[in-house]
Design a protein around this motif. Structure first.
Motif, PDB file in Angstrom:
ATOM      1  N   GLY A 255      11.237  -6.888  -0.208  1.00 35.73           N
ATOM      2  CA  GLY A 255      10.023  -7.458  -0.779  1.00 35.73           C
ATOM      3  C   GLY A 255       9.469  -6.691  -1.961  1.00 35.73           C
ATOM      4  O   GLY A 255       8.452  -7.081  -2.520  1.00 35.73           O
ATOM      5  N   CYS A 256      10.088  -5.580  -2.341  1.00 36.52           N
ATOM      6  CA  CYS A 256       9.478  -4.735  -3.377  1.00 36.52           C
ATOM      7  C   CYS A 256      10.469  -4.461  -4.497  1.00 36.52           C
ATOM      8  O   CYS A 256      11.394  -3.656  -4.360  1.00 36.52           O
ATOM      9  N   ALA A 257      10.264  -5.145  -5.611  1.00 32.12           N
ATOM     10  CA  ALA A 257      11.167  -4.989  -6.758  1.00 32.12           C
ATOM     11  C   ALA A 257      11.098  -3.583  -7.326  1.00 32.12           C
ATOM     12  O   ALA A 257      12.095  -3.048  -7.815  1.00 32.12           O
ATOM     13  N   ARG A 258       9.908  -2.976  -7.240  1.00 29.46           N
ATOM     14  CA  ARG A 258       9.739  -1.654  -7.798  1.00 29.46           C
ATOM     15  C   ARG A 258      10.625  -0.639  -7.071  1.00 29.46           C
ATOM     16  O   ARG A 258      11.280   0.189  -7.703  1.00 29.46           O
ATOM     17  N   CYS A 259      10.654  -0.724  -5.738  1.00 28.93           N
ATOM     18  CA  CYS A 259      11.478   0.215  -4.985  1.00 28.93           C
ATOM     19  C   CYS A 259      12.963  -0.092  -5.172  1.00 28.93           C
ATOM     20  O   CYS A 259      13.786   0.820  -5.162  1.00 28.93           O
ATOM     21  N   ARG A 260      13.288  -1.373  -5.363  1.00 33.05           N
ATOM     22  CA  ARG A 260      14.700  -1.696  -5.630  1.00 33.05           C
ATOM     23  C   ARG A 260      15.133  -1.064  -6.950  1.00 33.05           C
ATOM     24  O   ARG A 260      16.234  -0.545  -7.082  1.00 33.05           O
TER      25      ARG A 260
ATOM     26  N   THR B 259      13.254  -3.606   5.241  1.00 32.40           N
ATOM     27  CA  THR B 259      12.199  -4.621   5.145  1.00 32.40           C
ATOM     28  C   THR B 259      11.453  -4.499   3.831  1.00 32.40           C
ATOM     29  O   THR B 259      11.202  -5.485   3.148  1.00 32.40           O
ATOM     30  N   HIS B 260      11.140  -3.247   3.484  1.00 25.91           N
ATOM     31  CA  HIS B 260      10.341  -3.038   2.290  1.00 25.91           C
ATOM     32  C   HIS B 260      11.131  -3.400   1.035  1.00 25.91           C
ATOM     33  O   HIS B 260      10.606  -4.048   0.128  1.00 25.91           O
ATOM     34  N   LEU B 261      12.406  -3.021   1.007  1.00 23.03           N
ATOM     35  CA  LEU B 261      13.205  -3.256  -0.201  1.00 23.03           C
ATOM     36  C   LEU B 261      13.389  -4.742  -0.465  1.00 23.03           C
ATOM     37  O   LEU B 261      13.464  -5.153  -1.630  1.00 23.03           O
TER      38      LEU B 261
ATOM     39  N   THR C 136       0.820  -1.206   0.000  1.00 23.13           N
ATOM     40  CA  THR C 136       0.000   0.000   0.000  1.00 23.13           C
ATOM     41  C   THR C 136       0.856   1.258   0.000  1.00 23.13           C
ATOM     42  O   THR C 136       0.379   2.327  -0.266  1.00 23.13           O
ATOM     43  N   TRP C 137       2.146   1.114   0.305  1.00 22.38           N
ATOM     44  CA  TRP C 137       2.988   2.306   0.279  1.00 22.38           C
ATOM     45  C   TRP C 137       4.357   1.904  -0.237  1.00 22.38           C
ATOM     46  O   TRP C 137       4.681   0.723  -0.307  1.00 22.38           O
ATOM     47  N   HIS C 138       5.132   2.886  -0.625  1.00 27.73           N
ATOM     48  CA  HIS C 138       6.499   2.631  -1.072  1.00 27.73           C
ATOM     49  C   HIS C 138       7.430   3.615  -0.398  1.00 27.73           C
ATOM     50  O   HIS C 138       6.992   4.655   0.100  1.00 27.73           O
ATOM     51  N   VAL C 139       8.701   3.274  -0.384  1.00 26.46           N
ATOM     52  CA  VAL C 139       9.670   4.139   0.274  1.00 26.46           C
ATOM     53  C   VAL C 139       9.688   5.507  -0.427  1.00 26.46           C
ATOM     54  O   VAL C 139       9.757   5.580  -1.648  1.00 26.46           O
TER      55      VAL C 139
HETATM   56 ZN   LIG Z   1       7.953  -0.400  -2.931  1.00 26.12          ZN
END
Ligand SMILES: [Zn+2]
Length: 278
Positions: free
Chosen positions: A32-37, A28-30, A2-5
């Protein structure tokens, strides 16, 4: 997700300047989230990124569980649950000592004044306060980590509530043992404790994590003052009728809490910024 860094956090992260607890959230978020990586890769030069991933690797490989965390894990508690429990502020020594000394003083006062209602009035407020303090952003450094961790918000709330409630009830139980002359009456705090804690939690999605428990605690004190003014002897909440009412309130609030469980999974006010333009 629901949110991104947030963009600025990503840049600070890449420079190695992001401080906890935002750092943990980002880590933690990175994972699991390819988009933010991908956004991170765009935002930084490769050297800094490598350093960031090395640091993340090292952190993931070398958790430092404390004594209580290791104990919990030995008793079969999953490691992420143990981490969240030991990061619960009200389960730390300072809070437990404060509660313990408050109870000791109350038990002494009851003995001196022969007024068991002093203890019965205070005891239900302690678990309510403990649960309220363990579910709010202000006191809890692991709060943001918990919010972004892949654990269901309501499940997290329940794990903590059960742990804090158990600790609170155990302390109250010890204090009860110090008041043997009042027999079963000294246990009359138990049902009001459950009623107050469940009501405070059930009202939290509607009123917020501060107002809900404060109102419930205030209502309890008002009720006691009214009962004291209008009845002689045992105050109404500690009679058989009062105890049945407390049980009914506890049951109702638990049902209400369960029905509103989804509302605990939304980001609270003052939580995270939405991630940039993406
Ligand atoms: Zn993200």
């Amino acid at each position: 997700m629901t949110w991104h860094v947030a963009e600025e956090d990503l840049r600070a992260y890449a420079r190695g300047e992001l401080a906890p607890p935002l750092l943990w959230s980002a880590d933690t978020h990175l994972t699991g989230c390819a988009r933010c990586r991908a956004r991170l890769a765009d935002a930084v030069d490769p050297v800094a990124l490598d350093a960031g991933w090395e640091r993340l690797d090292a952190e993931l490989d070398a958790p430092r569980p404390g004594l209580s965390e290791r104990l919990l894990m030995r008793f079969g508690v999953a490691d992420h649950t143990a981490r969240l429990l030991t990061a619960t502020p009200v389960l730390r020594r300072s809070w437990l000592l404060a509660v313990l000394s408050l109870l000791v003083m109350t038990v002494l006062a009851v003995h001196l004044a022969d007024r068991p209602a002093l203890f019965l009035a205070l005891a239900p407020l302690l678990p309510l306060a403990g649960v309220a303090l363990s579910y709010g952003p202000s006191l809890d450094p692991s709060y943001e980590m918990a919010v972004v961790a892949p654990m269901h918000g309501f499940r997290l709330l329940m794990i903590r509530t059960v742990a804090v409630l158990t600790a609170g009830l155990a302390f109250n139980g010890l204090a009860t043992l110090a008041l043997p002359e009042y027999g079963l009456l000294a246990l009359a705090w138990l049902l009001p404790s459950l009623a107050l804690t469940a009501t405070g939690l059930a009202l939290t999605p509607r009123l917020g994590p501060v107002l809900a428990p404060a109102l419930v605690g205030g209502a309890w004190l008002t009720l006691l003052v009214m009962a004291h003014l209008h009845t002689q002897g045992t105050p109404a909440p500690f009679t058989a009728a009062g105890q049945s009412a407390a049980a009914a309130v506890a049951a109702l609030a638990t049902v209400l809490l369960h029905r509103t469980r989804d509302r605990f999974d939304v980001r609270p006010v003052g939580g995270f910024p939405e991630g940039g333009a993406l």
